[in-house]
Each structure stands twice: as C-alpha cells, then as structure tokens.
Design an enzyme around this catalytic site. Structure first.
Site, PDB file in Angstrom:
ATOM      1  N   SER A 149       0.837  -1.200   0.000  1.00 37.88           N
ATOM      2  CA  SER A 149       0.000   0.000   0.000  1.00 37.88           C
ATOM      3  C   SER A 149       0.871   1.248   0.000  1.00 37.88           C
ATOM      4  O   SER A 149       0.379   2.350  -0.176  1.00 37.88           O
ATOM      5  CB  SER A 149      -0.914   0.005   1.227  1.00 37.88           C
ATOM      6  OG  SER A 149      -0.142  -0.034   2.400  1.00 37.88           O
TER       7      SER A 149
ATOM      8  N   HIS B 101      -3.724  -3.817  -5.041  1.00 41.12           N
ATOM      9  CA  HIS B 101      -3.872  -3.252  -3.700  1.00 41.12           C
ATOM     10  C   HIS B 101      -5.271  -3.515  -3.171  1.00 41.12           C
ATOM     11  O   HIS B 101      -6.212  -2.804  -3.507  1.00 41.12           O
ATOM     12  CB  HIS B 101      -3.536  -1.752  -3.728  1.00 41.12           C
ATOM     13  CG  HIS B 101      -3.628  -1.093  -2.397  1.00 41.12           C
ATOM     14  ND1 HIS B 101      -3.940   0.231  -2.242  1.00 41.12           N
ATOM     15  CD2 HIS B 101      -3.459  -1.582  -1.146  1.00 41.12           C
ATOM     16  CE1 HIS B 101      -3.956   0.523  -0.942  1.00 41.12           C
ATOM     17  NE2 HIS B 101      -3.674  -0.555  -0.274  1.00 41.12           N
TER      18      HIS B 101
ATOM     19  N   GLU C 227      -7.144  -1.674  -6.146  1.00 44.45           N
ATOM     20  CA  GLU C 227      -6.403  -0.807  -7.058  1.00 44.45           C
ATOM     21  C   GLU C 227      -5.457  -1.680  -7.877  1.00 44.45           C
ATOM     22  O   GLU C 227      -4.646  -2.401  -7.308  1.00 44.45           O
ATOM     23  CB  GLU C 227      -5.605   0.243  -6.271  1.00 44.45           C
ATOM     24  CG  GLU C 227      -6.482   1.292  -5.604  1.00 44.45           C
ATOM     25  CD  GLU C 227      -5.698   2.341  -4.814  1.00 44.45           C
ATOM     26  OE1 GLU C 227      -6.135   3.496  -4.758  1.00 44.45           O
ATOM     27  OE2 GLU C 227      -4.645   2.002  -4.240  1.00 44.45           O
TER      28      GLU C 227
ATOM     29  N   ASN D  46      -5.291   6.163  -0.893  1.00 42.94           N
ATOM     30  CA  ASN D  46      -4.512   6.626   0.254  1.00 42.94           C
ATOM     31  C   ASN D  46      -4.040   8.051   0.079  1.00 42.94           C
ATOM     32  O   ASN D  46      -3.944   8.814   1.031  1.00 42.94           O
ATOM     33  CB  ASN D  46      -3.304   5.713   0.493  1.00 42.94           C
ATOM     34  CG  ASN D  46      -3.627   4.647   1.510  1.00 42.94           C
ATOM     35  OD1 ASN D  46      -4.565   4.795   2.281  1.00 42.94           O
ATOM     36  ND2 ASN D  46      -2.862   3.576   1.507  1.00 42.94           N
TER      37      ASN D  46
END
Lengths: 286, 255
Positions: free
Chosen positions: A122, A143, A155, A193
């Site tokens: 991540s 991800h 992702e 994120n």
C-alpha cells in the site's frame, strides 16, 4: 502472455492481508496456495480463515458444504517453491522494500514466465519492487483494502514497465472474483490513500489551530454524509497505520507541503495512543 | 423575526432560501424591496465571489434592515471578521457555510473578533434555531470545517487527475468503494460547483498563506472555461439539459 483463464493462484504471506486475500480467491472458486515461511504464522492465518468462514455459516450466508469446498481449495505451505504452478502470485509480506525485492527475485525464478506477479503493497513503489525481477513487465500491484473479504475495491497498479495485457488481464480477474478494480498509475499512495490524506490531515490542522474540537469535526463531517468523522476513522484504522501512510506519501512526493503530517499526529503515535486496538487514540475505549 | 433579505443568486442562494421559505419565512431579494423592512428581520448573504462585489451588496442590504438585525454572511472564502469590518455594528455579523445547508441537520458558524464579548451575537445565533438547525460554532477561518475538508479532497483528486494517476470516473469509484465516501470527489465538485472549490482554496491561501491550499491549476482552468459543474452542463463530466450525466466515454476533461 498467457490467455488461459487464471484458476491457480498463490498468496505469499499469511498475515491479515494475506489470509484475507486467500479467502477472497478461494471463495471465488480459485485454487490458492498460501505460503508463509513461519509455520506458526501460516497456522494462525489458516485459523483466521476458518473462523471467518465459520461465522458466515453461522449467519447462514454460506452452507457448511460450501465452507468445506472453499477450505479444500486452499493449500498451505512453508515452502516458497509451492507457488511454482500458480498463474497469479499475490505477495502480502511485511511492508519493507528489501524484503519484497528479495522475494520477487525468487518468485521470478520459481514461477512460469507467463505468471503474473502482484504485490499488495500500500506504500511502496511497484516499479521499485518490479526492478528486482528479470521480467518487470509481468509485475503489477493489486492493492486490496483491509479487511479484504469485505472491502470491494482493488487498485490495479501499473508502472511504466508493466505490460498492458498483464494489466488488462488483472482488471478482468479482479472483476471475476467479485471486486471492483480501478486502474491506477504507480505513484506514492496510489489513489485512495493519497486523496484520503487530505481528509485526515486537514482534520489535524483544524484541531491544531483551534478552529474546532475533535468531536465537532467528526460531528460536522458525519452530518455532511461521511460514514465516520476523520478522528473516529483514525481510531478504527490505527493511528500508527494512518501515520505511516501519511509519512510514506509525504516522502514519496519529496516533502510537498500539501502532504506534510501534523506534529500532533506523531505525538499521539509516540505516546502509544494508537486507537481502538490500544484502548485509546483520539477517544478512549472500554 | 420572519423576513430575510437574501443576497446572491445561483444554487447556494436557492438552497439557503429554501431552508427559510420551507419554514414559513418571507425571503426577499434586494430589488424586491422599495423600502426598509421592519424590526423583525435578518440579512443572509450567500455570495462566494469577488470581495468588492460582496462588500457592495452587503452595504446596500444593511441599509434595508434595522441596526440590530443579525447579518449572516457566507464565509466559504473570507472571514466573518473581515466582513464585519465593512458594516456598522459589526458585533451582529456571523459567518456561516451555505454548502449543503438543505441536507445537513446543522450549520457551521464563525464568530468575528468584533463580537468577542458581545451578547448581541449570541442572540443573532437564534436565527438558525428558528429553522431547526443545530449550531456548531467553529473558528473564524475561510471554509470553516466541512467546506474546507471537502475542497481539499476535491483539490487532491484534481491533482491526481492532472498527473494521470487514474481517470475521473475511476477516481470517483475508488473513493466511494475504498473509503465509503458519500460521493466521489469529482462528481461532488460538479454537484456543488467547481468554482466554489477554487473560492474556498483561494481564501485559505490568502488568509493562511500556506502552499498546501494552492488550487490545482486544472480547477482554475475549468472555472475560466465555464466548466463549473452540473448546473453549467459541464464540469468533470458532461450533463444533458436535465442535469443527467452523459455516458462516461466523453466525460473526461482534456488536460
């Protein structure tokens, strides 16, 4: 590149993300080899999967027979060479570039050249991880979000070296296992994120500058439609995890002031106020 | 109180006006009034625009109301303290956020420095209780809490789009599925107005002087082009005349 449908998969690392991903794959009908070099960690990971499936049976979301079938599709091993037959390997080991790079250079040797190698990182660069292999074109990021069996998003991260067919195949695969894939370029924090950073960091600033109190910020943002306010959410995620994400995006963008973490954020982490799991974070818990 | 002098037009003014009319208030536009209102009224300013224009409109509006009438001003891009400095009896001025005011059960308000020790201000806050809004008193900075957080989210999404991290609909999908945000940041910007994002961020840059609030160049360009969102028929996505989003293959902003 392979055009066969992906049915044989492997997950390396039996921790929270690894066992969650293995469960997702097996539930979607894939064969999974779950590998961890530590027998204890492997057993723990398998136990977590069994417990979670059992709860689903109890809640009548799955039959006992289906649970048995899911578990039958998962093979566990402490030997990395058990991934040799896999068409897709997903790495979910500790978030350290040196560890991941050394693992990928081994995977590069063990697996069939047509296999896709994916990292669940991540916070690290997929491109940097891919650079440890002789065939970076078959390396991508997948991800998954925590908890993997629950969160719908994956992702699909591609770097400049990733081959387009590999990315397309991964997108189709993620859809096939019932998740929502989003194609993302390999950039610090990827997409979620990075964009979510502003939700957290602005909250720290509002409180740090005495514009509002924590409870107020949470209350106001809930009223605006967010399922949780930033401070409640951080307590749930873990302040340490969230701080690590902040630091990694900040570093990744060479200290762009937009991503600068707040001193209060570090202070709380240093003090051991890590959120719900520690009994205290922004708020206190029983 | 039962009369409101409303300043501004556009979606934010409409929503704010609805909040009052739905609870039985008379909402007046300035050009509907040929004489000053009685003692039971307030001014509500919804303008997020050039400061000079806002000042001009406010000064005209205060002439239509008594000296002790509360004046509520949109502080998405300015401070209540600055606005209060424009009018006589600044202690009756309060800042508020008109963003999603219809949907939200609460209203964020900011108190100007001039009203620090004045109970006139505390009485002015009553206005929101008459329209059933919970009041959250927060610091007097541009954008208050929700609009500032929202603008920063949209800004980051716009930077990510500019850098080619993902396509617009992928960004929206990812934020909804990965974090359970109620709307994707780009579709949210289209709904409220891309121009509002730029106003809030510019106000923060001006008042706080920090680079972190710098609006993404793409946002500014969209405002120049008139691509301010759903109401304009074009923002990050395209919309038909009924405001319905058109298919996604023509939805991308060329950057």
């Amino acid at each position: 590149m392979t055009v066969d449908p992906i049915v044989r998969t492997a997950v390396v690392g039996a921790g929270t993300m690894g066992n969650g991903i293995a469960e997702v794959l097996a539930t979607a009908g894939k064969r999974v080899v779950l590998v961890d070099v530590s027998p204890a960690a492997l057993e723990r990971g398998m136990q977590v999967i069994r417990d979670r499936l059992r709860r689903r049976v109890q809640k009548k979301r799955m039959t006992a027979e289906e649970m048995k079938q899911v578990l039958d599709r998962i093979e566990s091993s402490v030997d990395l060479s058990a991934v040799a037959e896999a068409q897709l390997v997903i790495e979910a080991v500790v978030e350290r570039l040196d560890v991941k790079k050394s693992l990928f250079s081994q995977l590069d040797e063990i697996t069939d050249l047509e296999a896709i190698l994916a990292t669940n990182t991540s916070s690290l660069s997929v491109t940097a991880i891919a650079s440890a292999t002789k065939h970076p074109e078959r390396v991508i990021g997948l991800h998954f979000f925590n908890p993997a069996p629950v969160m719908p998003l994956v992702e699909v991260v591609h770097g400049p070296m990733s081959e387009r067919e590999v990315v397309d195949q991964a997108m189709a695969f993620v859809k096939e296992i019932g998740k929502d894939p989003v194609k993302v370029t390999d950039t610090p924090g990827f997409l979620v994120n990075r964009v979510a950073r502003s939700f957290h960091s602005e909250a720290y600033r509002l409180v740090g500058d005495h514009v509002a109190e924590k409870r107020q910020v949470d209350r106001i943002l809930r009223a605006a439609g967010f399922p949780m306010g930033p401070f409640e959410l951080q307590d749930l995620i873990g302040l340490d995890i969230n701080y690590a994400a902040s630091c990694s995006v900040y570093e990744g963008y060479f200290h762009d002031p937009r991503f600068r973490p707040h001193p209060h954020q570090r202070q709380l982490v240093d003090s051991g106020s890590l959120g719900k799991k520690a009994g205290r974070g922004h708020y206190r818990y029983e | 109180m039962n009369d409101i002098v409303l300043i501004g037009d556009g979606p934010l003014a409409k929503e704010t006006s609805d909040v009052f009319t739905e609870r039985g208030w008379n909402v007046w536009a300035m050009d509907q009034l040929d004489q000053p209102l009685s003692s039971s009224c307030a001014v509500v300013d919804t303008v997020t625009g050039p400061v000079e224009e806002k000042k001009r409109l406010l000064r005209r509006a205060v002439e239509l109301v008594p000296n002790d009438a509360p004046i509520w001003t949109n502080t998405l891009h300015v401070t209540a303290t600055q606005v209060a400095s424009w009018v006589p009896h600044p202690e009756r001025v309060g800042g508020f956020s008109p963003l999603m005011i219809k949907q939200m059960p609460l209203v964020e308000v900011g108190r100007p420095l001039q009203a620090e020790d004045d109970d006139v201000w505390a009485r002015a806050v009553q206005l929101w209780r008459y329209v059933d809004k919970q009041v959250e008193v927060v610091g007097d900075e541009p954008g208050l809490v929700f609009p500032r957080t929202w603008a920063m989210l949209v800004n980051e999404a716009a930077f990510a789009l500019t850098e080619g991290v993902a396509e617009a609909d992928a960004i929206d999908l990812a934020m909804k599925k990965g974090t359970r945000f109620p709307m994707g940041p780009l579709e949210w910007a289209d709904t409220i107005g891309v121009d509002q994002v730029v106003w809030i961020l510019s106000g923060l840059v001006r008042e706080l002087g920090e680079d972190r609030y710098r609006p993404a160049p793409l946002l500014r360009k969209m405002v120049y082009a008139g691509y301010t969102g759903r109401a304009a028929g074009r923002g990050f996505y395209r919309y038909d005349v009924d405001g319905k989003r058109q298919s996604s293959e023509i939805s991308k902003v060329s950057i």
